[in-house]
Design an enzyme around this catalytic site. Structure first.
Site, short mmCIF file in Angstrom:
data_model
loop_
_atom_site.label_atom_id
_atom_site.label_comp_id
_atom_site.label_asym_id
_atom_site.label_seq_id
_atom_site.Cartn_x
_atom_site.Cartn_y
_atom_site.Cartn_z
N ASN B 109 38.57 38.46 38.86
CA ASN B 109 37.86 37.26 39.41
C ASN B 109 38.56 36.71 41.06
O ASN B 109 38.07 36.79 42.00
CB ASN B 109 37.94 36.00 38.81
CG ASN B 109 36.85 35.98 37.72
OD1 ASN B 109 35.84 36.50 37.82
ND2 ASN B 109 37.21 35.62 36.42
N ILE B 138 41.28 42.78 31.17
CA ILE B 138 40.99 43.06 29.97
C ILE B 138 40.14 42.04 29.21
O ILE B 138 39.52 42.10 28.11
CB ILE B 138 42.48 42.80 29.26
CG1 ILE B 138 43.03 41.55 29.47
CG2 ILE B 138 43.37 44.31 29.51
CD1 ILE B 138 44.08 41.43 28.20
N ASP B 139 39.84 40.93 30.19
CA ASP B 139 39.26 39.72 29.65
C ASP B 139 37.42 40.01 29.77
O ASP B 139 36.81 39.40 29.04
CB ASP B 139 39.40 38.50 30.38
CG ASP B 139 40.78 38.19 30.34
OD1 ASP B 139 41.30 38.20 29.12
OD2 ASP B 139 41.32 37.59 31.51
N GLY B 185 42.66 35.53 25.82
CA GLY B 185 41.38 35.22 26.43
C GLY B 185 41.38 33.68 26.35
O GLY B 185 41.36 32.90 25.43
N ARG B 186 41.43 33.16 27.78
CA ARG B 186 41.40 31.66 27.91
C ARG B 186 40.21 31.04 27.73
O ARG B 186 39.62 30.21 26.96
CB ARG B 186 41.59 31.51 29.34
CG ARG B 186 43.25 31.21 29.54
CD ARG B 186 43.24 30.79 31.17
NE ARG B 186 44.62 30.98 31.46
CZ ARG B 186 45.45 31.97 32.11
NH1 ARG B 186 44.83 33.05 32.31
NH2 ARG B 186 46.59 31.82 32.36
N GLU B 241 43.01 32.75 22.17
CA GLU B 241 44.38 31.71 22.65
C GLU B 241 43.74 30.57 23.35
O GLU B 241 44.02 29.37 22.97
CB GLU B 241 45.17 32.18 23.69
CG GLU B 241 44.59 32.88 24.95
CD GLU B 241 45.35 33.25 25.98
OE1 GLU B 241 46.55 32.87 26.04
OE2 GLU B 241 45.28 34.19 26.84
N GLN B 296 48.65 43.77 24.40
CA GLN B 296 47.08 44.08 24.74
C GLN B 296 46.90 44.56 26.01
O GLN B 296 45.82 45.09 26.31
CB GLN B 296 46.54 42.48 24.56
CG GLN B 296 46.65 41.91 22.78
CD GLN B 296 46.37 40.65 23.11
OE1 GLN B 296 45.25 40.19 22.88
NE2 GLN B 296 47.28 39.76 23.00
#
EC number: 2.7.1.90
Lengths: 403, 403
Positions: B109, B138-139, B185-186, B241, B296
């Protein structure tokens, strides 16, 4: 014959099971049914076992060789010290009812204690059941053997992941950072020591490696980190979970809770987290801690072909030894040479092995307890050699599961 | 041409770099020297760059394809919103002095924000430099693309390790236990959702999967764990997370510190640890939490061949697109079919992508926010297919390192 697994799992404990089953299936003249204790001797005592002969010729048996964890289930059960306890006749009665002649137990220190007690009890009552221990532990802490099945794959996993973490730590290399990697090992630092293999050149990360074998001084640690940051701005430090002050106090006890497991071992958490906070507080630099956690003992992604082969062969050799009349013994590895690596299988008295702990020799630890010597590297390098392709289905590893 | 990497690394960000370099080396008519920014645009602004043309024909270039991390180094640097800021003429002056015609930036992003600003500034001054973004995260949270390079390998890593943890959790199956796996992963739960692939049968672990997309209720969680333990005594739960109460408060904020990174994102720790303590407190069962951590994004042990190939091709396609005159675009993936998987490369306006976040659609989340639907599985499964053999030396992966 009957076979069981005990203690913490490894990535190759099932390879030893595979080796013992395949050899048992081959010895049709002397071995009838192959039984597996479910959840070790504790499960067997409560009547839990399965028939492993039925695995003959199945794909499940082939998958077993590369399946991590303990296929038969494990336990942490200590037989009474007192051989006149009622559990012994009860157990032998159960074994005799199934016409068991050969008893194999795959495990570490505590499991060898079980083999020792059962073989000694057998002698007192004149039982002809033979008891053989098959070593297994990622900790590599059994005496009278060059190394233990399970250590090579765990060492390969640790060295691989630490090398990847070093790469990850270096991506923002215009800044200073400290990465602390916490590796399994209460009293023996073998696995942490293996992180030295991640180095690609002299002076490369991990620059500092701390084992439980050397007294850990927090002030000296902070000073070494500070000095190392001058030449390695993205510093990677590897520590054993069991680093301690040399007088029995674990570093993690400085800030966390400590409990006791059923064997009276202290259960640890947070040496890495503690040191992360220490460095943040004292040096004010960017710092993170990473606990490698259970993947160290259950990852099948970095199996050492050497370890896998030796683990399977240990199972084969155990059955062959029992058939030759041996009892009260553990399979042991004798190294004849490092390069080319040359190893043979032999037997040692299980009574001399159980409840002992082999730590990393002082002469292999250097730089005031923060590094390993070339002699150690020569010792450990052959154990991680060779890759294994794990059978896959739909992009993921395919494992054997007990029904 | 010049190329840079930005943001958190992935296992295949260098595969995109490899693709762009090899295509750049092939286009000798239009591309002279290939420069690499060291530590992204931040490093380039301080004069740090290298000549990548020199990699032509080297083994180093081949190793680059499977090297995790960011070979060129990364940065987290946000260009000013105000296009009249002095950094813009300074940067274009530097680019013009090197006779740069094509600018490639590999990232997520925030990196697409950089591409957007530079291409918009170029337009205002009539610069002919072309700016193309190559996605990486990775997100999997970029909009206007079916998925992102890096996600497939991270998803394969997560599903593999979770399957191994399930095996590890089941070895003492005469007891009740809860294992909580915390996954990166936020705000987007794609990676955590991929843990559903670890299941081998309906009802298998991980029984419960929680994403940031669904409001997380701690009481409901305890009840579901309690109920699930009745049928699955060794329960494995996967959480992002970034699980939160649906009103902006992260679960980890209940018990830990929270900071802000340079982009204003909250930095998280400890959702798993918090829930571990919650379950211990409320249910009194054996419970542990495992943070999968940086492996990860940096493990090369479980690369998806599909992901690796697509990442490399994205780099190739970026160079080809720039040569065709495109600018202000990001490479995007268009899926034509799931089975057989059929994917093509296209371009999207980078201005519509930057600073957006694609989360897991509500209709793919089931069971009151604790599971994924079959539609999600059909989406994610093709992305983890195929294995990659990493070049090895002395039993460990061999990586490319910048001099």
């Amino acid at each position: 014959m009957i076979i069981g697994q005990s203690g913490g799992p490894t990535a190759v404990i099932n390879a030893s099971l595979y080796g013992a089953i395949t050899e048992g299936l081959d010895q049709t003249k002397e071995i009838g049914t192959i039984f597996g204790m479910v959840n070790g001797i504790e499960g067997f005592l409560s009547g839990k076992y399965i028939n492993l002969t039925e695995l003959k010729g199945t794909n499940e048996l082939e998958l077993l060789r590369t399946t991590p964890g303990a296929y038969l289930g494990s336990c942490r059960y200590k037989l009474p010290e007192d051989l006149s306890d009622e559990v012994y006749p009860k157990l032998f009665d159960m074994l005799n009812k199934k016409n068991i002649g050969f008893f194999f137990y795959i495990g570490g220190n505590d499991s060898m204690d079980t083999v020792s007690k059962l073989s000694r009890y057998a002698e007192t009552i004149g039982s002809r059941i033979r008891f053989i221990g098959i070593p297994k532990t990622i900790d590599n802490d059994l005496v009278l053997t060059d190394h233990t099945p399970g250590f090579g794959s765990a060492a390969k996993y640790v060295a691989t992941v630490v090398r990847e973490i070093i790469v990850d730590a270096s991506v923002y290399d215009n800044k200073t950072s400290v990465t602390i990697v916490e590796i399994m090992g209460r009293h023996a630092g073998w696995l942490t020591a293996a992180s030295v293999l991640a180095r690609t050149f002299k002076g490369d990360n991990p620059v500092l490696i701390y084992l439980p074998e050397s007294p850990f001084n927090q002030d000296a640690f902070v000073e070494k980190v500070k000095k190392s940051l001058e030449t390695t701005p993205n510093l990677v430090v590897c520590i054993s979970e069991g680093i301690n002050d040399g007088e029995g106090t674990f570093i993690c006890e400085s800030s966390g809770e400590v409990g006791l497991d059923v064997f009276g071992h202290k259960t640890l958490t947070g040496a890495g987290k503690h040191l992360e906070n220490l460095i943040k507080d004292r040096l004010g630099v960017k710092v993170r801690s990473i606990e490698l956690n259970v993947a160290q003992r259950c990852s099948s992604s970095n199996l050492s072909e050497t370890d896998l082969r030796e683990s399977s062969n240990a199972g084969v050799f155990a059955v062959q030894s029992a058939l030759k009349g041996e009892t009260g013994k553990m399979i042991s590895f004798l190294r004849r040479d490092d390069h080319p690596y040359d190893m043979s299988y032999q037997l040692e008295d299980v009574n001399l092995i159980c409840n002992q702990e082999k730590t990393v020799p002082k002469e292999w630890i250097s730089n005031e307890g923060s590094d390993l010597t070339d002699d150690f590297i020569r010792y450990v390098r052959p154990l991680i050699q060779g890759n294994v392709t794990i059978p896959q289905e739909n992009g993921l590893p395919l494992f054997a599961y007990r029904e």
